[in-house]
Design a protein around this motif. Sequence first.
Motif, mmCIF file in Angstrom:
data_model
loop_
_atom_site.group_PDB
_atom_site.id
_atom_site.type_symbol
_atom_site.label_atom_id
_atom_site.label_comp_id
_atom_site.label_asym_id
_atom_site.label_seq_id
_atom_site.Cartn_x
_atom_site.Cartn_y
_atom_site.Cartn_z
ATOM 1 N N UNK A 51 -47.792 25.416 63.552
ATOM 2 C CA UNK A 51 -48.569 24.547 62.670
ATOM 3 C C UNK A 51 -48.041 23.125 62.777
ATOM 4 N N UNK A 52 -48.865 22.193 62.347
ATOM 5 C CA UNK A 52 -48.486 20.779 62.275
ATOM 6 C C UNK A 52 -48.563 20.355 60.820
ATOM 7 N N UNK A 53 -47.499 19.748 60.334
ATOM 8 C CA UNK A 53 -47.452 19.216 58.978
ATOM 9 C C UNK A 53 -47.574 17.696 59.029
ATOM 10 N N UNK A 54 -48.515 17.161 58.253
ATOM 11 C CA UNK A 54 -48.645 15.716 58.094
ATOM 12 C C UNK A 54 -48.347 15.393 56.638
ATOM 13 N N UNK A 55 -47.446 14.460 56.426
ATOM 14 C CA UNK A 55 -46.988 14.123 55.088
ATOM 15 C C UNK A 55 -47.206 12.640 54.842
ATOM 16 N N UNK A 92 -55.431 24.285 57.641
ATOM 17 C CA UNK A 92 -54.944 25.488 56.981
ATOM 18 C C UNK A 92 -54.741 25.288 55.485
ATOM 19 N N UNK A 93 -54.258 24.128 55.100
ATOM 20 C CA UNK A 93 -54.011 23.859 53.682
ATOM 21 C C UNK A 93 -53.883 22.346 53.484
ATOM 22 N N UNK A 94 -54.429 21.845 52.411
ATOM 23 C CA UNK A 94 -54.262 20.451 52.017
ATOM 24 C C UNK A 94 -53.717 20.438 50.600
ATOM 25 N N UNK A 95 -52.695 19.631 50.378
ATOM 26 C CA UNK A 95 -52.123 19.487 49.042
ATOM 27 C C UNK A 95 -52.112 18.027 48.641
ATOM 28 N N UNK A 109 -53.464 23.914 62.123
ATOM 29 C CA UNK A 109 -53.109 24.787 63.222
ATOM 30 C C UNK A 109 -52.716 23.973 64.443
ATOM 31 N N UNK A 110 -51.589 24.306 65.066
ATOM 32 C CA UNK A 110 -51.133 23.567 66.247
ATOM 33 C C UNK A 110 -52.056 23.842 67.431
#
Length: 328
Positions: A51-55, A92-95, A109-110
């Motif tokens: 997965x890829x996390x963007x913050x 996959x998920x947004x917060x 998803x990567x």
Amino acid sequence: MDSRTKRRLSDADLDALTRRALGAGVVAATELTDGYANAVWRLELDDGRGVVLKLSPPPDLEQLSYERNLLRMEAAAYELAMRAGVPVATLLRAGFDDPVLGGDYLLLGALDGVSWNAVKPEGEDALRRELGGHLARFHAVTGEVFGYPHAGIVGATWREAFLAMVGALLGDTERWPTPLPRPAGEIMAVVQSVSDVLDEVTTPRLVHFDVWQGNVFLDLTGPPRIQAIIDHERAFWGDPLAEFVTPTAFRELAEDDPLLVGYREVTPLELTPAARTRLDLYRVYLYLILLVENGPRQYPEEEYARLRDGAYGSLTTVLDRLAPGAAG
């Protein structure tokens, strides 16, 4: 690059986030440093997923006006584009306003493909034509208001919204003085002088506005094809014609460009004189972004000089062409 633009998360922080968001822990984490707007990690999870996390940046960091809450527009763009049949990474998920992180994040998803900017594949005209078709489907998505709702820069008409967008960007030069070929007030006056052509646009449509080869991933396992269009951080609701500015940056859009050919296979698009003027207005906006964003981001000089010089020279040319009394 100003180090304040990037948050720092420990391995324990990353693991805790993915466990509560996706139900799986992190076994490997690599920070990706190519971007400037958000902090980004490639994560391998203990259930086998990549997965890829963007913050989002820290809340106290000053950004350009249109960049406020930009991950919220990006999340919406991923969901809407996927429904329209456009290849994008899976959201996959947004917060938003996450109580632990104190900001917004996306988990995607990567991709297993490769950035178009990193390779020289065969059949680039065919890929460009394929991209044109995908962009036409992207633009089939309509909204309720023009501009950047996530940043509060909007208008009931496209002319109203676009003038607000340009005004906000020029206003940012008060916080970050930016070398421009004309004073900010004069640039705004030139834009306003031809803004009546914007009234041809009556429906807000989803526009990516950052479609360059670095934001297009390719699948090279067989004949090259587009795997996904990524990084919807500059997306807005407006005129689809604006999309053609970034992939033709510093040059004109030709009638025989495969990008335009592929687009027209899905939906009609005529480059009338008024449409050409609209394109020039969107070039002004793009070149202003490229110049003004160096203020908060502080790009490395050796990497930025060519882009800055290209944007400055091209902005000069387009403003001269649009200015009242210009020939043609």
